[in-house]
Design an enzyme around this catalytic site. Structure first.
Site, PDB file in Angstrom:
ATOM      1  N   HIS A  94     -11.633   8.445 -11.547  1.00 49.99           N
ATOM      2  CA  HIS A  94     -12.051   8.336 -10.152  1.00 49.99           C
ATOM      3  C   HIS A  94     -13.577   8.430 -10.122  1.00 49.99           C
ATOM      4  O   HIS A  94     -14.156   9.358 -10.703  1.00 49.99           O
ATOM      5  CB  HIS A  94     -11.488   9.506  -9.342  1.00 49.99           C
ATOM      6  CG  HIS A  94     -10.029   9.412  -9.044  1.00 49.99           C
ATOM      7  ND1 HIS A  94      -9.086   9.099  -9.988  1.00 49.99           N
ATOM      8  CD2 HIS A  94      -9.346   9.602  -7.878  1.00 49.99           C
ATOM      9  CE1 HIS A  94      -7.878   9.105  -9.405  1.00 49.99           C
ATOM     10  NE2 HIS A  94      -8.016   9.403  -8.131  1.00 49.99           N
TER      11      HIS A  94
ATOM     12  N   ASP B  35      -2.693   5.641  -3.283  1.00 52.76           N
ATOM     13  CA  ASP B  35      -3.330   6.926  -3.589  1.00 52.76           C
ATOM     14  C   ASP B  35      -2.362   8.101  -3.395  1.00 52.76           C
ATOM     15  O   ASP B  35      -1.743   8.555  -4.350  1.00 52.76           O
ATOM     16  CB  ASP B  35      -4.593   7.089  -2.738  1.00 52.76           C
ATOM     17  CG  ASP B  35      -5.584   8.090  -3.300  1.00 52.76           C
ATOM     18  OD1 ASP B  35      -5.336   8.666  -4.378  1.00 52.76           O
ATOM     19  OD2 ASP B  35      -6.642   8.300  -2.674  1.00 52.76           O
ATOM     20  N   ASP B  36      -2.260   8.605  -2.169  1.00 51.05           N
ATOM     21  CA  ASP B  36      -1.379   9.739  -1.841  1.00 51.05           C
ATOM     22  C   ASP B  36      -0.608   9.379  -0.575  1.00 51.05           C
ATOM     23  O   ASP B  36      -0.910   9.870   0.515  1.00 51.05           O
ATOM     24  CB  ASP B  36      -2.211  11.011  -1.618  1.00 51.05           C
ATOM     25  CG  ASP B  36      -3.010  11.381  -2.854  1.00 51.05           C
ATOM     26  OD1 ASP B  36      -2.435  11.983  -3.772  1.00 51.05           O
ATOM     27  OD2 ASP B  36      -4.213  11.052  -2.902  1.00 51.05           O
TER      28      ASP B  36
ATOM     29  N   GLU C 233     -16.005   7.383  -4.864  1.00 56.91           N
ATOM     30  CA  GLU C 233     -15.225   7.539  -3.624  1.00 56.91           C
ATOM     31  C   GLU C 233     -16.137   8.280  -2.649  1.00 56.91           C
ATOM     32  O   GLU C 233     -16.675   7.708  -1.714  1.00 56.91           O
ATOM     33  CB  GLU C 233     -13.940   8.329  -3.899  1.00 56.91           C
ATOM     34  CG  GLU C 233     -13.115   8.619  -2.653  1.00 56.91           C
ATOM     35  CD  GLU C 233     -11.944   9.590  -2.912  1.00 56.91           C
ATOM     36  OE1 GLU C 233     -11.095   9.701  -2.019  1.00 56.91           O
ATOM     37  OE2 GLU C 233     -11.887  10.231  -3.987  1.00 56.91           O
TER      38      GLU C 233
ATOM     39  N   HIS D  81      -2.957   3.051  -8.662  1.00 52.89           N
ATOM     40  CA  HIS D  81      -3.649   4.271  -8.231  1.00 52.89           C
ATOM     41  C   HIS D  81      -2.719   5.024  -7.284  1.00 52.89           C
ATOM     42  O   HIS D  81      -2.732   4.822  -6.075  1.00 52.89           O
ATOM     43  CB  HIS D  81      -4.966   3.908  -7.533  1.00 52.89           C
ATOM     44  CG  HIS D  81      -5.827   5.085  -7.203  1.00 52.89           C
ATOM     45  ND1 HIS D  81      -7.202   5.007  -7.132  1.00 52.89           N
ATOM     46  CD2 HIS D  81      -5.526   6.378  -6.928  1.00 52.89           C
ATOM     47  CE1 HIS D  81      -7.698   6.194  -6.812  1.00 52.89           C
ATOM     48  NE2 HIS D  81      -6.687   7.039  -6.679  1.00 52.89           N
TER      49      HIS D  81
END
EC number: 3.5.4.2
Length: 317
Positions: A194, A275-276, A197, A14
């Site tokens: 996704h 993730d980021d 979340e 991810h």
């Protein structure tokens, strides 16, 4: 413990390539492409990385992505991420890219894909890191636009292994994209999405039943629905969880409240991901270390989480 966690062989499942754009590279690409930035320097930009929710982050994320213009830019972005993988013993990665973020501002699909694909190929040959690319649709845009993106992608079908769904979750349930996911599966692609979340457990049900996903990205709100938890455990549906992201975007107020280890101990196939990472303050090892620091994750739990990531690969060795 950090060095031990860093040396652990792991997969990352991810990761948004656009979210690995570090401020230093962002400034270098802006200079190369003669783009004026609203931030005076790297430190000012880093200070802007304070978010109250997913949308505030996304606004900055899309603004940052504007410096990516050429295939070389996308190559450099991907290569920088792969070097981080090498440093952290990530032996396999399945990154997302968001073509609509780029095609909507006039960058041709193949310019984006060619740069990413070339770097992933070099990553395998030069760094020994295997990969499988995931094309992700932006859920705040329409299903018709997702269909057009799939049309653009089909001539390059060999370059990616799955389609996914990301961006603003609230008000954009998986069911909105059922037809494009049906079509993608018919074309031979695997599917992930996704869900859970910021969105409710119902979105996870939809991803499983309507999009027929192989993996849930995030999924931390599954714990609110006991029947859903049982299904995820029974069917061993992997969750690609991103602890630092969840705290940075206020899904959890503090890492000590995170539920990943509770889910692990209940038999959920949870994995650790970044993730980021450029925006959330850490790559995979930093995410593992945060779990050790704030939740008391043991070496045994870390080994199980790392093994889960290797087991949950879409691209099998």
């Amino acid at each position: 413990m950090y060095d031990w966690l860093n040396a652990l062989p792991k997969a990352e499942l991810h990761l948004h390539l656009e979210g690995s754009l570090e401020p230093e590279l962002l400034f270098a690409l802006a200079e190369r492409n003669k783009i004026a930035l609203p931030w005076s320097d790297v430190e000012t930009l880093r200070k802007a990385y304070a978010f109250n929710n997913l949308q505030e982050f996304l606004d900055l994320y899309y603004q940052g992505a504007d410096v990516l213009r050429t295939s070389q830019d996308f190559y450099d972005l991907t290569w920088a991420y792969l070097l981080r993988c090498k440093e952290q013993n990530v032996i396999h990665t399945e990154p997302f890219f968001d073509p609509q973020t780029h095609t909507d501002r006039g960058i041709p699909f193949e310019v984006v894909l060619n740069g990413i694909a070339a770097a992933l190929k070099d990553g395998e040959q030069q760094l020994g890191i295997t990969s499988g690319l995931i094309l992700s649709f932006l859920r705040h845009l329409s299903e018709d636009e997702a269909q057009k993106t799939l049309d653009q992608a089909l001539p390059f079908r060999d370059a990616f292994v799955a389609v996914g769904l990301d961006s603003s979750e609230m008000g954009h349930p998986p069911s909105k994209f059922q037809r494009v996911f049906d079509r993608a599966r018919h074309e031979g692609f695997l599917t992930v999405a996704h869900a859970g979340e910021e969105g409710p457990p119902e979105y996870i049900w939809e991803a499983i039943d309507l999009l027929k996903i192989q993996r849930i990205d995030h999924g931390v709100r599954a714990i609110e629905d006991e029947r859903l938890m049982q299904r995820i455990i029974d069917e061993q549906i992997p969750l690609t969880v991103c602890p630092l992201s969840n705290t940075k975007l206020c899904v959890f107020d503090h890492m000590s409240q995170h539920n990943i280890l509770d889910m692990l101990e209940r038999g959920v196939k949870v994995t650790v991901n970044s993730d980021d990472p450029a925006y959330f303050g850490g790559y995979v090892t930093e995410n593992f270390h945060a779990l050790h620091e704030h939740l008391g994750m043991t070496q045994d739990q870390a080994k199980r989480l790392a093994q889960n990531s290797l087991d949950a690969r879409l691209v099998k060795p």
